[in-house]
Design an enzyme around this catalytic site. Structure first.
Site, mmCIF file in Angstrom:
data_model
loop_
_atom_site.group_PDB
_atom_site.id
_atom_site.type_symbol
_atom_site.label_atom_id
_atom_site.label_comp_id
_atom_site.label_asym_id
_atom_site.label_seq_id
_atom_site.Cartn_x
_atom_site.Cartn_y
_atom_site.Cartn_z
ATOM 1 N N ASP A 34 0.749 -1.145 0.025
ATOM 2 C CA ASP A 34 -0.066 0.136 0.108
ATOM 3 C C ASP A 34 0.831 1.146 -0.009
ATOM 4 O O ASP A 34 0.421 2.245 -0.759
ATOM 5 C CB ASP A 34 -0.988 0.050 1.164
ATOM 6 C CG ASP A 34 -2.159 -0.879 1.175
ATOM 7 O OD1 ASP A 34 -1.863 -1.740 0.223
ATOM 8 O OD2 ASP A 34 -2.784 -1.074 2.140
ATOM 9 N N ASP A 62 1.063 4.340 -2.660
ATOM 10 C CA ASP A 62 0.517 5.755 -2.144
ATOM 11 C C ASP A 62 1.530 6.795 -2.466
ATOM 12 O O ASP A 62 1.315 7.800 -2.963
ATOM 13 C CB ASP A 62 0.506 5.755 -0.326
ATOM 14 C CG ASP A 62 -0.912 4.991 0.130
ATOM 15 O OD1 ASP A 62 -1.623 4.959 -0.634
ATOM 16 O OD2 ASP A 62 -0.690 4.583 0.922
ATOM 17 N N SER A 65 -35.970 -5.019 -13.762
ATOM 18 C CA SER A 65 -35.862 -5.256 -12.456
ATOM 19 C C SER A 65 -36.344 -6.585 -12.579
ATOM 20 O O SER A 65 -36.853 -7.099 -13.705
ATOM 21 C CB SER A 65 -36.686 -4.648 -11.238
ATOM 22 O OG SER A 65 -38.187 -4.824 -11.597
ATOM 23 N N LEU A 66 -36.170 -7.569 -11.692
ATOM 24 C CA LEU A 66 -36.170 -9.192 -11.796
ATOM 25 C C LEU A 66 -37.509 -9.487 -11.038
ATOM 26 O O LEU A 66 -37.636 -8.994 -9.958
ATOM 27 C CB LEU A 66 -35.161 -9.698 -11.223
ATOM 28 C CG LEU A 66 -33.651 -9.699 -12.047
ATOM 29 C CD1 LEU A 66 -32.589 -10.291 -11.147
ATOM 30 C CD2 LEU A 66 -33.854 -10.235 -13.391
ATOM 31 N N GLU A 118 -25.958 -17.125 -11.642
ATOM 32 C CA GLU A 118 -24.995 -16.048 -10.985
ATOM 33 C C GLU A 118 -25.674 -15.739 -9.516
ATOM 34 O O GLU A 118 -26.904 -15.808 -9.202
ATOM 35 C CB GLU A 118 -25.196 -14.644 -11.676
ATOM 36 C CG GLU A 118 -24.667 -14.701 -13.197
ATOM 37 C CD GLU A 118 -25.102 -13.508 -13.884
ATOM 38 O OE1 GLU A 118 -25.076 -12.377 -13.323
ATOM 39 O OE2 GLU A 118 -25.237 -13.595 -15.061
ATOM 40 N N LYS A 147 -26.640 -13.564 -6.504
ATOM 41 C CA LYS A 147 -27.374 -12.098 -6.562
ATOM 42 C C LYS A 147 -26.793 -11.188 -5.425
ATOM 43 O O LYS A 147 -27.051 -11.477 -4.264
ATOM 44 C CB LYS A 147 -28.981 -12.482 -6.285
ATOM 45 C CG LYS A 147 -29.723 -11.194 -6.716
ATOM 46 C CD LYS A 147 -31.130 -11.373 -6.716
ATOM 47 C CE LYS A 147 -31.897 -10.036 -6.868
ATOM 48 N NZ LYS A 147 -31.823 -9.105 -5.767
ATOM 49 N N ASP A 182 -26.470 -8.363 -2.812
ATOM 50 C CA ASP A 182 -27.279 -7.680 -2.148
ATOM 51 C C ASP A 182 -26.435 -5.992 -1.971
ATOM 52 O O ASP A 182 -26.247 -5.848 -1.128
ATOM 53 C CB ASP A 182 -27.195 -8.306 -0.615
ATOM 54 C CG ASP A 182 -28.666 -7.588 0.040
ATOM 55 O OD1 ASP A 182 -29.356 -6.674 -0.358
ATOM 56 O OD2 ASP A 182 -28.720 -7.796 1.031
ATOM 57 N N TYR A 219 -22.368 -7.340 -14.302
ATOM 58 C CA TYR A 219 -23.179 -8.361 -14.809
ATOM 59 C C TYR A 219 -24.036 -8.315 -16.036
ATOM 60 O O TYR A 219 -24.862 -9.244 -16.349
ATOM 61 C CB TYR A 219 -24.114 -9.041 -13.542
ATOM 62 C CG TYR A 219 -25.074 -7.902 -13.016
ATOM 63 C CD1 TYR A 219 -26.207 -7.242 -13.757
ATOM 64 C CD2 TYR A 219 -24.806 -7.169 -11.766
ATOM 65 C CE1 TYR A 219 -27.034 -6.168 -13.612
ATOM 66 C CE2 TYR A 219 -25.797 -6.536 -11.279
ATOM 67 C CZ TYR A 219 -26.729 -5.919 -12.252
ATOM 68 O OH TYR A 219 -27.512 -4.983 -11.718
ATOM 69 N N LYS A 274 -34.580 -16.415 -4.913
ATOM 70 C CA LYS A 274 -34.022 -15.724 -3.720
ATOM 71 C C LYS A 274 -33.921 -16.910 -2.613
ATOM 72 O O LYS A 274 -34.712 -17.853 -2.436
ATOM 73 C CB LYS A 274 -35.199 -14.632 -2.905
ATOM 74 C CG LYS A 274 -35.333 -13.669 -3.955
ATOM 75 C CD LYS A 274 -34.638 -12.215 -3.745
ATOM 76 C CE LYS A 274 -35.284 -11.592 -2.832
ATOM 77 N NZ LYS A 274 -35.077 -10.140 -2.837
ATOM 78 N N CYS A 297 -28.026 8.978 34.886
ATOM 79 C CA CYS A 297 -27.431 7.716 34.624
ATOM 80 C C CYS A 297 -28.418 6.532 35.360
ATOM 81 O O CYS A 297 -28.566 6.831 36.495
ATOM 82 C CB CYS A 297 -26.090 7.451 35.091
ATOM 83 S SG CYS A 297 -25.177 6.117 34.952
ATOM 84 N N CYS A 303 -26.063 5.243 38.250
ATOM 85 C CA CYS A 303 -25.474 6.142 39.494
ATOM 86 C C CYS A 303 -26.211 7.298 39.634
ATOM 87 O O CYS A 303 -26.031 7.925 40.402
ATOM 88 C CB CYS A 303 -24.042 6.371 39.467
ATOM 89 S SG CYS A 303 -23.642 7.559 38.061
ATOM 90 N N CYS A 323 -22.127 9.459 30.785
ATOM 91 C CA CYS A 323 -22.430 9.676 32.570
ATOM 92 C C CYS A 323 -21.341 10.410 32.891
ATOM 93 O O CYS A 323 -20.207 9.868 32.513
ATOM 94 C CB CYS A 323 -22.427 8.234 33.095
ATOM 95 S SG CYS A 323 -22.089 8.335 34.750
ATOM 96 N N CYS A 375 -18.708 6.206 38.676
ATOM 97 C CA CYS A 375 -19.826 5.287 38.527
ATOM 98 C C CYS A 375 -19.863 3.799 38.538
ATOM 99 O O CYS A 375 -18.876 3.543 37.863
ATOM 100 C CB CYS A 375 -20.687 5.762 37.045
ATOM 101 S SG CYS A 375 -21.837 4.777 36.632
HETATM 102 S S1 IVH Z 1 -29.286 -8.752 -13.899
HETATM 103 C C1 IVH Z 1 -32.738 -7.545 -16.395
HETATM 104 N N1 IVH Z 1 -27.601 -9.932 -12.140
HETATM 105 O O1 IVH Z 1 -30.907 -7.274 -8.539
HETATM 106 C C2 IVH Z 1 -31.845 -8.180 -15.315
HETATM 107 N N2 IVH Z 1 -28.908 -8.167 -11.321
HETATM 108 O O2 IVH Z 1 -33.887 -6.542 -9.756
HETATM 109 C C3 IVH Z 1 -31.034 -6.998 -14.601
HETATM 110 N N3 IVH Z 1 -28.555 -7.884 -8.767
HETATM 111 O O3 IVH Z 1 -31.209 -4.247 -8.266
HETATM 112 C C4 IVH Z 1 -30.286 -7.541 -13.309
HETATM 113 N N4 IVH Z 1 -27.044 -9.245 -8.579
HETATM 114 O O4 IVH Z 1 -28.735 -4.761 -9.245
HETATM 115 C C5 IVH Z 1 -28.588 -9.139 -12.286
HETATM 116 N N5 IVH Z 1 -26.113 -11.041 -10.674
HETATM 117 C C6 IVH Z 1 -26.869 -10.098 -11.106
HETATM 118 C C7 IVH Z 1 -27.411 -9.271 -9.804
HETATM 119 C C8 IVH Z 1 -28.455 -8.465 -10.019
HETATM 120 C C9 IVH Z 1 -27.938 -8.479 -8.055
HETATM 121 C C10 IVH Z 1 -29.689 -6.789 -8.427
HETATM 122 C C11 IVH Z 1 -29.783 -5.757 -9.608
HETATM 123 C C12 IVH Z 1 -31.172 -5.076 -9.339
HETATM 124 C C13 IVH Z 1 -31.987 -6.340 -8.988
HETATM 125 C C14 IVH Z 1 -32.871 -7.064 -9.802
#
Ligand code: IVH
Length: 669
Positions: free
Chosen positions: A36, A40, A85-86, A116, A118, A120, A229, A316, A410, A413, A428, A433
């Site tokens: 590191d 730096d 979204s999924l 893959e 997912k 968080d 992804y 999920k 407190c 005490c 405190c 105390c």
């Molecule tokens: S694909 C149309 N792949 O999950 C497909 N999403 O609603 C678009 N997420 O907030 C998403 N890991 O950011 C995909 N391996 C992965 C993911 C992923 C996490 C999240 C994504 C979104 C939510 C999907």
């Protein structure tokens, strides 16, 4: 402004290339090749040169990682294509249903699946033009989000320039997830607690909160990572999702290694089951797996319905959240008087254990979540993360439940409690105390400090309650009270002897452990090690000024102030005298000066604004550097003050970085 000489242009290009390569190796390949400190130093050199020659500015310079000026408001970015979204599924049955639907729609063609993890975290859209990262945005409502480019540039795993010269991949759109490693998140929260700053609920909240900050310099200091992804490259002929992921990886973007291609849904289900069991072994949080149809032409046939693609689904894991009643909020008093609210919960089984207590950190945390006694609250437990209350269930609040307010005294005490202006904690005021006294002794005896076996909570309670011990130095005269101890309830010869032996053995603990054991606010095990590595004895620390202490790398003003305050108290100095008389180790075996300037040669020229020549020299040497009289190629920096003449000119002609006293001060911090 001075035009950069050719040698500087070359050096800058070289530094950028090297730093980009190191970022890639460290953050994408996870195979760092330099320390590191070396990194730096290269970064500092580049920063200095860019400061000196603003013409050399470039949007893909690694110095952009350090974070630029704060912005007032984020601009809006339209997503192209929109961020879908999924749909979620939670059971084998639902995933088989997804597979049936896909096969139906594809008629005779057999789909291949990519499975893959997912992550968080927080969804991101990243845009590259001519191979350079030009724009990054949050998901927003899926069709438009916030432009957070400046914040994203500080994330080292996002390449500022793609590793390609193929025109088909120079203008692309990437979709990715930002997240934090659980360990790095915990570490960050620990530091925030020590600095009396608000802690974050979980890595996802911390990531989301950080990316919304207006000041990229703060973002730069937070441990955010990214996995990509999805890839859109209008100029390229793309055939499958799997190949897209391989392409992303070739372009220098981080792609998670646990991606698998399967031809049956049974294999996908096994993948989901396996990760459901192994998720805790990952360094980051995942909340399921994502299943995607591999072929892009199949994806086209399947299309989307209402913002979700029909070719992908989130599979999920069952949640590790539970609901339970917040019976009460208890106030614990720590060793420096910090008052921590703790949730007293109706016991609930979550994530493999029964939880009945959870820290609520401070009053701001309670107020932000608007928790009230009697609420049905949500308790969450992640991998190795401690259980947390993350919210309450609306509609279940008992009538008349009132906002929680801190008492004015407190609970242990009855002394007044107070909240310093810039802190989130209440304290405190009474250092006598009994709760504080007990907590200080427990801290002193704990495994990572003096490691006195047998001196747990119950024994400390007993000893303090009977006034046999008033502070930790009294432990070392306990042998004089041997007869009293033997007579105590639940004691006897053997227990007494064991405890006295353990106390005797603790005298051999090294200096840094003693320093940690003293319980100085903000001085945890790692700061104690820094101090013991810099100062040769407790006497040296005792007489050190705020500035002396701050000159130790890793010791900031808050820590320094707290140390000065601790030793300023007569009572503490007396305790230390007693520890010394008892024979504890209060000197370093081998104080090693931390050499941040190790191997660096300096020339001093001109009059510095505050340091005398001698002071500057001793600071350089004290930090492992060397001072020479003449400027030559072997010199790394020329420290320039007012009225500098020929040495400055020579430094410029040899393209040796020149620094001001201010720059120098930063280097040795
Ligand atoms: S694909 C149309 N792949 O999950 C497909 N999403 O609603 C678009 N997420 O907030 C998403 N890991 O950011 C995909 N391996 C992965 C993911 C992923 C996490 C999240 C994504 C979104 C939510 C999907």
């Amino acid at each position: 402004m001075a035009r950069p000489p050719h040698s500087v242009v070359q050096r800058v290009a070289r530094l950028r290339k090297e730093l980009n390569e190191h970022d890639y190796r460290y953050y994408v390949l996870a195979e760092p090749v330099i320390a590191d400190e070396e990194y730096d130093n290269l970064m500092q050199e580049l920063l200095n040169l860019e400061k000196q020659y603003p013409d050399l500015h470039s949007p893909d310079s690694p110095t952009q990682r350090v974070g630029g000026q704060p912005t007032k408001e984020f601009a809006t970015v339209r997503h192209d294509p929109p961020m879908l979204s999924l749909a979620n599924s939670y059971s084998e049955e639902e995933i088989r249903e997804f597979d049936r639907r896909v096969r139906n729609l594809l008629e005779d063609q057999k789909p291949e699946y990519v499975a893959e993890l997912k992550f968080d975290g927080v969804a991101l859209a990243l845009r590259y033009r001519d191979g350079v990262f030009v724009q990054g945005a949050t998901r927003g409502d899926g069709s438009q989000g916030d432009d957070i480019t400046h914040n994203l540039k500080t994330i080292r795993s996002i390449p500022l320039r793609l590793r390609t010269s193929n025109p088909a991949f120079m203008n692309i759109e990437v979709r990715a997830e930002a997240f934090m490693h659980k360990k790095e998140f915990e570490e960050m929260n620990k530091q925030r607690t020590a600095a009396s700053e608000k802690t974050f609920i979980n890595p996802r909240n911390a990531t989301a909160g950080t990316l919304k900050l207006q000041d990229p310099r703060i973002v730069a200091a937070r441990p955010i990572r990214v996995y990509s992804y999805a890839l859109f490259a209008p100029g390229a002929k793309l055939r499958s999702h799997f190949e897209n992921l391989q392409t992303l990886s070739r372009l220098g973007l981080p792609v998670n290694e646990h991606v698998r291609k399967y031809s049956t849904i049974d294999e996908v289900i096994s993948f989901w089951k396996m990760w459901g069991e192994k998720r805790d072994s990952l360094p980051y949080d995942i909340d399921g797996v994502v299943v995607k149809v591999n072929s892009l032409s199949h994806q086209n046939v399947l299309g989307s319905i209402s913002k979700s693609p029909r070719w992908a689904i989130a599979f999920k894991f069952s949640s590790r959240k539970a609901e339970t009643v917040l019976k009460n909020i208890i106030l614990q008093v720590g060793r420096v008087g910090t008052i921590t609210p703790v949730a007293d919960l109706e016991p609930v089984f979550v994530g493999g254990t029964t939880v009945s207590r959870a820290s609520l950190y401070n009053i701001d945390y309670i107020n932000e979540l608007d928790l009230r006694i009697g609420d049905t609250v949500i308790v969450e437990k992640g991998g190795d993360v401690i259980p947390k209350v993350t919210g309450f269930v609306e509609g279940n609040r008992p009538q008349g439940a009132r906002r929680y307010e801190m008492p004015s005294a407190c609970p242990q005490c009855d002394s007044p409690i107070y909240r310093p202006e810039d802190e989130v904690n209440y304290y405190c005021e009474n250092s006598e105390c009994p709760a504080q006294v007990r907590a200080r002794i427990e801290h002193f005896a704990q495994r990572s400090a003096m490691d006195i076996e047998g001196l747990g909570e119950a024994v400390v309670d007993q000893l303090v309650g009977l006034e046999l011990v008033k502070n930790y130095s009294d432990l070392y005269s306990l042998h004089k009270r041997r007869n009293t101890l033997v007579e105590l309830d639940r004691w006897g010869e053997k227990s007494t002897q064991n405890l006295l032996d353990a106390i005797e053995v603790s005298k051999k603990q090294p200096f840094y452990r003693v320093l940690h054991a003293l319980g100085i606010r903000h001085v945890g095990a790692s700061v104690a090690q820094l101090l013991a590595g810099t100062f040769s004895s407790i006497k040296e620390i005792q007489v050190a000024t705020q500035d002396d202490l701050e000159s130790v790398p890793g010791v900031g003003p808050r820590i320094a102030e707290s140390i000065v305050h601790f030793f300023g108290e007569k009572h503490n100095r007396e305790i230390i005298k007693k520890l010394e008389a008892a024979g504890l180790t209060l000197t370093s075996a081998s104080p090693k000066r931390k050499g941040v300037l190790e191997g660096k040669t300096f020339v001093l020229t001109g009059t510095l604004p505050t340091y005398s020549r001698e002071e500057a020299r001793s600071l350089i040497e004290g930090n492992g550097g060397k001072v020479v009289a003449t400027v030559s190629k072997n010199v790394h920096y020329v420290l320039v003050g007012g009225g500098a003449g020929s040495k400055l000119a020579k430094a410029r002609s040899l393209s040796i970085p020149t620094i001001t006293e201010e720059d120098f001060r930063k280097m040795i911090r």
